[in-house]
Design a protein around this motif. Structure first.
Motif, mmCIF file in Angstrom:
data_model
loop_
_atom_site.group_PDB
_atom_site.id
_atom_site.type_symbol
_atom_site.label_atom_id
_atom_site.label_comp_id
_atom_site.label_asym_id
_atom_site.label_seq_id
_atom_site.Cartn_x
_atom_site.Cartn_y
_atom_site.Cartn_z
ATOM 1 N N SER A 112 0.856 -1.192 0.000
ATOM 2 C CA SER A 112 0.000 0.000 0.000
ATOM 3 C C SER A 112 0.893 1.243 0.000
ATOM 4 O O SER A 112 2.106 1.146 0.238
ATOM 5 N N LEU A 113 0.300 2.398 -0.233
ATOM 6 C CA LEU A 113 1.098 3.640 -0.289
ATOM 7 C C LEU A 113 1.812 3.902 1.034
ATOM 8 O O LEU A 113 2.978 4.298 1.060
ATOM 9 N N GLY A 114 1.099 3.681 2.135
ATOM 10 C CA GLY A 114 1.701 3.914 3.454
ATOM 11 C C GLY A 114 2.869 2.986 3.699
ATOM 12 O O GLY A 114 3.912 3.394 4.228
ATOM 13 N N GLN A 115 2.719 1.724 3.308
ATOM 14 C CA GLN A 115 3.819 0.766 3.484
ATOM 15 C C GLN A 115 5.008 1.149 2.607
ATOM 16 O O GLN A 115 6.156 1.085 3.041
ATOM 17 N N LYS A 116 4.713 1.573 1.396
ATOM 18 C CA LYS A 116 5.792 1.995 0.485
ATOM 19 C C LYS A 116 6.578 3.154 1.095
ATOM 20 O O LYS A 116 7.812 3.183 1.055
ATOM 21 N N ASN A 117 5.850 4.113 1.655
ATOM 22 C CA ASN A 117 6.529 5.279 2.224
ATOM 23 C C ASN A 117 7.389 4.912 3.421
ATOM 24 O O ASN A 117 8.472 5.456 3.615
ATOM 25 N N ARG A 118 6.894 3.962 4.212
ATOM 26 C CA ARG A 118 7.694 3.540 5.370
ATOM 27 C C ARG A 118 8.962 2.820 4.919
ATOM 28 O O ARG A 118 10.043 3.044 5.463
ATOM 29 N N ILE A 119 8.822 1.965 3.915
ATOM 30 C CA ILE A 119 10.007 1.255 3.382
ATOM 31 C C ILE A 119 11.026 2.272 2.858
ATOM 32 O O ILE A 119 12.225 2.190 3.129
ATOM 33 N N ASN A 120 10.510 3.251 2.118
ATOM 34 C CA ASN A 120 11.407 4.257 1.537
ATOM 35 C C ASN A 120 12.146 5.016 2.636
ATOM 36 O O ASN A 120 13.349 5.266 2.541
ATOM 37 N N LEU A 121 11.436 5.344 3.698
ATOM 38 C CA LEU A 121 12.064 6.088 4.792
ATOM 39 C C LEU A 121 13.146 5.241 5.473
ATOM 40 O O LEU A 121 14.219 5.753 5.812
ATOM 41 N N VAL A 122 12.866 3.952 5.638
ATOM 42 C CA VAL A 122 13.857 3.070 6.279
ATOM 43 C C VAL A 122 15.169 3.099 5.502
ATOM 44 O O VAL A 122 16.248 3.218 6.077
ATOM 45 N N ARG A 123 15.077 3.025 4.191
ATOM 46 C CA ARG A 123 16.337 2.937 3.426
ATOM 47 C C ARG A 123 17.134 4.234 3.496
ATOM 48 O O ARG A 123 18.351 4.217 3.389
ATOM 49 N N TYR A 124 16.461 5.365 3.695
ATOM 50 C CA TYR A 124 17.207 6.615 3.889
ATOM 51 C C TYR A 124 17.802 6.680 5.296
ATOM 52 O O TYR A 124 18.919 7.146 5.483
ATOM 53 N N LEU A 125 17.029 6.197 6.274
ATOM 54 C CA LEU A 125 17.506 6.298 7.663
ATOM 55 C C LEU A 125 18.726 5.421 7.941
ATOM 56 O O LEU A 125 19.472 5.694 8.881
ATOM 57 N N VAL A 126 18.928 4.364 7.131
ATOM 58 C CA VAL A 126 20.110 3.531 7.365
ATOM 59 C C VAL A 126 21.340 4.045 6.606
ATOM 60 O O VAL A 126 22.401 3.427 6.654
ATOM 61 N N GLN A 127 21.195 5.170 5.938
ATOM 62 C CA GLN A 127 22.351 5.758 5.256
ATOM 63 C C GLN A 127 23.133 6.640 6.222
ATOM 64 O O GLN A 127 22.630 7.022 7.279
ATOM 65 N N ASP A 128 24.323 6.953 5.793
ATOM 66 C CA ASP A 128 25.150 7.854 6.590
ATOM 67 C C ASP A 128 24.762 9.280 6.203
ATOM 68 O O ASP A 128 25.148 9.755 5.147
ATOM 69 N N PHE A 129 23.977 9.962 7.041
ATOM 70 C CA PHE A 129 23.526 11.311 6.672
ATOM 71 C C PHE A 129 23.665 12.277 7.854
ATOM 72 O O PHE A 129 23.677 11.857 9.020
ATOM 73 N N ASP A 130 23.780 13.546 7.523
ATOM 74 C CA ASP A 130 23.764 14.590 8.547
ATOM 75 C C ASP A 130 22.451 15.351 8.505
ATOM 76 O O ASP A 130 21.954 15.798 9.529
ATOM 77 N N LEU A 131 21.954 15.560 7.291
ATOM 78 C CA LEU A 131 20.649 16.211 7.123
ATOM 79 C C LEU A 131 19.774 15.301 6.258
ATOM 80 O O LEU A 131 20.187 14.861 5.195
ATOM 81 N N LEU A 132 18.580 15.034 6.741
ATOM 82 C CA LEU A 132 17.631 14.268 5.922
ATOM 83 C C LEU A 132 16.340 15.072 5.814
ATOM 84 O O LEU A 132 15.720 15.400 6.825
ATOM 85 N N VAL A 133 15.986 15.399 4.585
ATOM 86 C CA VAL A 133 14.705 16.057 4.356
ATOM 87 C C VAL A 133 13.681 14.965 4.080
ATOM 88 O O VAL A 133 13.898 14.108 3.220
ATOM 89 N N MET A 134 12.587 14.979 4.820
ATOM 90 C CA MET A 134 11.538 13.970 4.631
ATOM 91 C C MET A 134 10.318 14.690 4.051
ATOM 92 O O MET A 134 9.527 15.267 4.787
ATOM 93 N N ASP A 135 10.215 14.655 2.726
ATOM 94 C CA ASP A 135 9.151 15.399 2.048
ATOM 95 C C ASP A 135 7.894 14.525 1.982
ATOM 96 O O ASP A 135 7.806 13.625 1.150
ATOM 97 N N GLU A 136 6.970 14.764 2.866
ATOM 98 C CA GLU A 136 5.719 13.972 2.949
ATOM 99 C C GLU A 136 6.040 12.482 3.076
ATOM 100 O O GLU A 136 5.312 11.638 2.537
ATOM 101 N N SER A 137 7.111 12.182 3.783
ATOM 102 C CA SER A 137 7.575 10.788 3.831
ATOM 103 C C SER A 137 6.638 9.865 4.599
ATOM 104 O O SER A 137 6.770 8.646 4.508
ATOM 105 N N LEU A 138 5.741 10.435 5.381
ATOM 106 C CA LEU A 138 4.805 9.583 6.122
ATOM 107 C C LEU A 138 3.375 9.749 5.603
ATOM 108 O O LEU A 138 2.413 9.435 6.317
ATOM 109 N N ALA A 139 3.253 10.222 4.390
ATOM 110 C CA ALA A 139 1.909 10.356 3.800
ATOM 111 C C ALA A 139 1.277 8.972 3.685
ATOM 112 O O ALA A 139 1.967 7.991 3.444
ATOM 113 N N ASN A 140 -0.009 8.896 3.903
ATOM 114 C CA ASN A 140 -0.782 7.649 3.818
ATOM 115 C C ASN A 140 -0.462 6.629 4.916
ATOM 116 O O ASN A 140 -0.873 5.474 4.826
#
Lengths: 248, 233
Positions: B125-153
């Protein structure tokens, strides 16, 4: 898929034959111009095996030519997908060269290479190469932003992955293009055989043409159509299998 | 950790209309901050400027973005997809650095995604897709993460859980959350950068959020902050 192709061809072929007979009987044309249904049937039965062998020979050249074209189109299309000067040159060259009727070069090829297998193969490849190349360049130079973005911004987007993503997302288009190019390869080979070759169904049609034997020409067209429908159906089926296997 | 915009101006390249005009703000602390505003206010454009996806100084933009003590700036958005040729777990394994495998597994559990790991992305579903997408960004080495509507749906309770966990797990990173959910932004974010129509000056106003850090079932709605946000926007 395969049966649908054959049905479609049979419907079109029968409609064409029906139209010819309507013309024949409507305008009271002689059997010399348009053969009678009985003559057509008898010629078809008599020549089927020989024409089938000729079509098989033509198809062999067309298939090899198509494979060569697809491989080259992918190599050049992948190289030309970037917005670099190399990519620009490849695109401009491809667009311009494909605008020229490649078949017009066939006499030069026959003069240089003779009327054997290589000349037919080269003409078949050249005729189906450019349409495939344009499609491949179009597909490969169009980013799939929603998928590529993550890999691009995390520095993971190697060219192999980029090509894989774009090919996967456009698999239906690629299958259609490759399947459609089978007709072009076959047409290219037949045209080559018309011009100068000494084998294949194009050569047989040329002989029938010199004898004004429409029954033989129509029989040859029937065998070409059935064979090409089966080949295209198999290509589509293979494409569907690849897609199914790739997705699971 | 420091991020500031000075007189940032941006025009759309296709029609030359201004989208950001003389924008100024600064964020000096890590944590969850928000970009808030009406649709078309320029939030996504600003986020892409901040993360370097759009150039700051060309014929369509001017001003300055100053970034200190931050190297890796990532921008994620809600319509991103994973390739469809293999299961989600396979894709996540390939993009997760070896040192973050445990973190990835923890996030999958926290985000309620365990049952879907063996499925292809397009079946979610859209909500599940967005959560998966967010997980893959959160496991990266980052200092700033912009989450543009990342939890929509994503449903309310799960969003709240995810936001609170992200704040706990990444206290030293700068997270910039773009959302249209007034309550959520007011309740959980620290500084809320409100982008207004380009015709209004100043175009951006910074509102202090409630910055809740734990699950508080009896907590009052942050009405005051919400009112401030509504007035500002």
């Amino acid at each position: 898929m395969l049966l649908r192709r054959i049905y479609q061809f049979l419907i079109i072929y029968c409609a064409g034959i029906l139209l010819l007979f309507l013309l024949k009987y409507g305008l009271q044309l002689s059997d010399y111009v348009i053969p009678s249904p009985i003559e057509l049937w008898q010629t078809g039965c008599a020549e089927f095996v020989r024409y089938f062998k000729d079509v098989a020979d033509t198809l062999r050249v067309a298939v090899i030519g198509q494979i060569i074209s697809v491989i080259f189109a992918f190599i050049v299309g992948i190289a030309g997908r970037k917005a670099t000067w190399v990519g620009s040159i490849v695109k401009v060259a491809a667009y311009n060269v494909q605008a020229y009727p490649i078949v017009a070069l066939a006499p030069i090829i026959f003069i240089l290479l003779g009327d054997g297998f290589i000349a037919r193969l080269l003409i078949a490849s050249m005729i189906c190469y450019f349409p495939i190349l344009l499609s491949v360049i179009g597909i490969m130079s169009e980013p799939v932003v929603d998928i590529e973005h993550f890999y691009r911004c995390t520095g993971r987007l190697r060219w192999q992955l980029e090509v894989k993503i774009r090919a996967f997302e456009n698999l239906n288009k690629l299958t259609t293009v490759i399947s459609g190019s089978a007709t072009l390869a076959m047409a290219g080979t037949i045209v080559a055989e018309f011009i100068a070759a000494n084998a294949g169904i194009g050569y047989s049609i040329r002989i029938a043409l010199y004898q004004s034997d429409l029954a033989r020409i129509l029989s040859a067209l029937f065998v070409i159509g059935i064979t090409l429908s089966v080949y295209q159906g198999l290509l589509e089926w293979a494409g569907a299998l690849i897609k199914k296997g790739w997705e699971t | 950790m420091f991020l500031s915009c000075e007189n940032l101006t941006l025009k759309y390249s296709h029609n030359g209309l201004p989208v950001l005009d003389n924008l100024c703000f600064e964020i000096t602390t890590p944590g969850l901050h928000a970009l808030f505003g009406h649709s078309g206010a320029g939030k996504t454009s600003l986020a892409r400027l901040l993360t370097g996806e759009l150039p700051v100084s060309d014929k369509f933009s001017s001003g300055a973005i100053k970034i200190r003590n931050m190297k890796t700036l990532l921008y994620s958005y809600n319509t991103e997809r994973l390739p469809g040729w293999s299961a989600i777990s396979h894709h996540l394994d390939k993009i997760t650095p070896a040192s973050r495998k445990t973190q990835k597994d923890d996030l999958i559990t926290l985000f309620g995604l365990e049952p879907y790991m063996d499925q292809p992305f397009n079946r979610l579903s859209l909500g599940q897709k967005n959560r998966i997408n967010l997980v893959r960004y959160l496991v990266q080495d980052f200092d700033l993460l912009v989450m543009d509507e990342s939890l929509a749906n994503v449903d309310e309770r799960m969003r709240e859980k995810i936001i609170l966990n992200i704040k706990t797990l990444y206290p030293d990173r700068l997270l910039l959350y773009i959302s249209h959910n007034l309550i959520e932004v007011a309740k959980f974010c620290d500084q809320i950068i409100v982008l207004r129509a380009v015709t209004r000056q100043p175009q951006c106003i910074v509102v202090q959020g409630q910055n809740h850090r734990g699950y508080q079932p009896t907590a009052q709605l942050p009405e005051r902050t919400m009112l401030e946000l509504m007035n500002a926007a």
